[in-house]
Design a protein around this motif. Structure first.
Motif, short mmCIF file in Angstrom:
data_model
loop_
_atom_site.label_atom_id
_atom_site.label_comp_id
_atom_site.label_asym_id
_atom_site.label_seq_id
_atom_site.Cartn_x
_atom_site.Cartn_y
_atom_site.Cartn_z
N LEU A 115 39.22 -16.39 -64.50
CA LEU A 115 40.58 -16.83 -64.82
C LEU A 115 40.57 -17.74 -66.05
CD1 LEU A 115 43.57 -16.84 -63.80
CD2 LEU A 115 42.99 -18.98 -62.66
N LEU A 142 47.63 -12.82 -60.75
CA LEU A 142 47.07 -14.16 -60.68
C LEU A 142 46.27 -14.31 -59.39
CD1 LEU A 142 47.01 -16.94 -62.03
CD2 LEU A 142 49.09 -17.48 -60.81
N THR A 144 44.75 -15.84 -56.18
CA THR A 144 45.18 -16.97 -55.35
C THR A 144 44.00 -17.79 -54.85
OG1 THR A 144 45.20 -15.54 -53.41
CG2 THR A 144 47.29 -15.82 -54.59
N THR A 146 41.96 -19.48 -56.59
CA THR A 146 41.63 -20.58 -57.49
C THR A 146 42.59 -21.74 -57.28
OG1 THR A 146 42.99 -19.58 -59.22
CG2 THR A 146 40.66 -19.04 -59.25
N LYS A 148 45.39 -24.68 -57.83
CA LYS A 148 46.74 -24.66 -58.39
C LYS A 148 46.72 -25.07 -59.86
CE LYS A 148 49.56 -25.40 -54.31
NZ LYS A 148 50.58 -26.28 -53.69
N TRP A 150 44.36 -24.51 -62.10
CA TRP A 150 43.94 -23.37 -62.92
C TRP A 150 45.03 -22.31 -62.97
CZ3 TRP A 150 38.15 -21.92 -61.80
CH2 TRP A 150 37.34 -22.99 -62.13
N ARG A 151 45.67 -22.05 -61.85
CA ARG A 151 46.74 -21.04 -61.82
C ARG A 151 47.91 -21.48 -62.69
NH1 ARG A 151 46.00 -21.00 -55.94
NH2 ARG A 151 48.16 -21.67 -55.79
N SER A 152 48.23 -22.78 -62.67
CA SER A 152 49.34 -23.26 -63.50
C SER A 152 48.99 -23.13 -64.98
CB SER A 152 49.70 -24.70 -63.15
OG SER A 152 48.66 -25.58 -63.48
N TYR A 154 47.08 -20.83 -66.27
CA TYR A 154 47.22 -19.40 -66.53
C TYR A 154 48.69 -19.06 -66.77
CZ TYR A 154 46.69 -14.34 -65.51
OH TYR A 154 46.68 -12.97 -65.57
#
Length: 192
Positions: A115, A142, A144, A146, A148, A150-152, A154
């Motif tokens: 990611l 995306l 899930t 990982t 929050k 890192w996801r944010s 991305y």
């Protein structure tokens, strides 16, 4: 802990007060404490565009990772180095570090790092004026598994690519989703 708190709350504008902590670092015997501090401080300095300090702290971080054979931390060394290289517009250096992250992500217990590699590849393209190519790096669902944070990152990078392509409503939607997911200073700045 204070650096992380500031990153997610009031921001990073005020003096970081790193001098005392850096002077005390040789007295810290636990390598996890040392590397947690140097990793965090490296990236805080990078976010503030204090690249000389970031490079110096990265050297301390990498030295401890090597000395204590902290294999799990190697992708974080390369991620930090790639981010610094991007800030300095040294795209070749960034690419080399991203490749090392991608190589590490091929190992099952390191798969989450893919990611970060995608985000960094997208950011190289964005800084080079290639928003459509940047979006291609961010086209997969995306993950899930990982954090929050890192996801944010991305999502906000994808929002930035969409904004560059005049896809404003989708960009705003993703920026809002990223801000709801994390209060990270970098997310807030890019969302604005």
């Amino acid at each position: 802990a204070e650096l992380t708190r500031r990153r997610f709350q009031e921001g990073l504008r005020d003096d970081l007060g790193l001098d005392d902590a850096i002077r005390a670092l040789p007295q810290v015997t636990d390598p996890r404490v040392r590397t947690a501090f140097t990793y965090t401080a490296t990236n805080i300095c990078r976010l503030r565009a204090e690249y000389r300090s970031a490079v110096e702290l990265l050297a301390l971080f990498e030295s401890d990772v090597e000395a204590f054979e902290l294999e799990f931390a190697r992708p974080f060394v390369h991620w930090s180095a790639a981010c610094i290289a991007l800030g300095l517009r040294r795209f070749g250096d960034a690419d080399r570090h991203i490749q090392l992250i991608e190589d590490a992500a091929a190992v099952p217990h390191n798969h989450i790092h893919i990611l970060n590699a995608r985000v960094l590849r997208a950011r190289i393209d964005l800084q080079s004026g290639r928003a459509a190519q940047a979006l291609e790096h961010l086209s997969e669902d995306l993950p899930t598994s990982t954090s929050k944070s890192w996801r944010s990152e991305y999502l906000i990078t994808k929002a930035l690519a969409l904004a560059c392509l005049d896809e404003c409503s989708d960009a705003r939607r993703l920026a809002t989703a990223a801000e709801r997911m994390s209060t990270d200073a970098e997310v807030r700045v890019l969302a604005a």
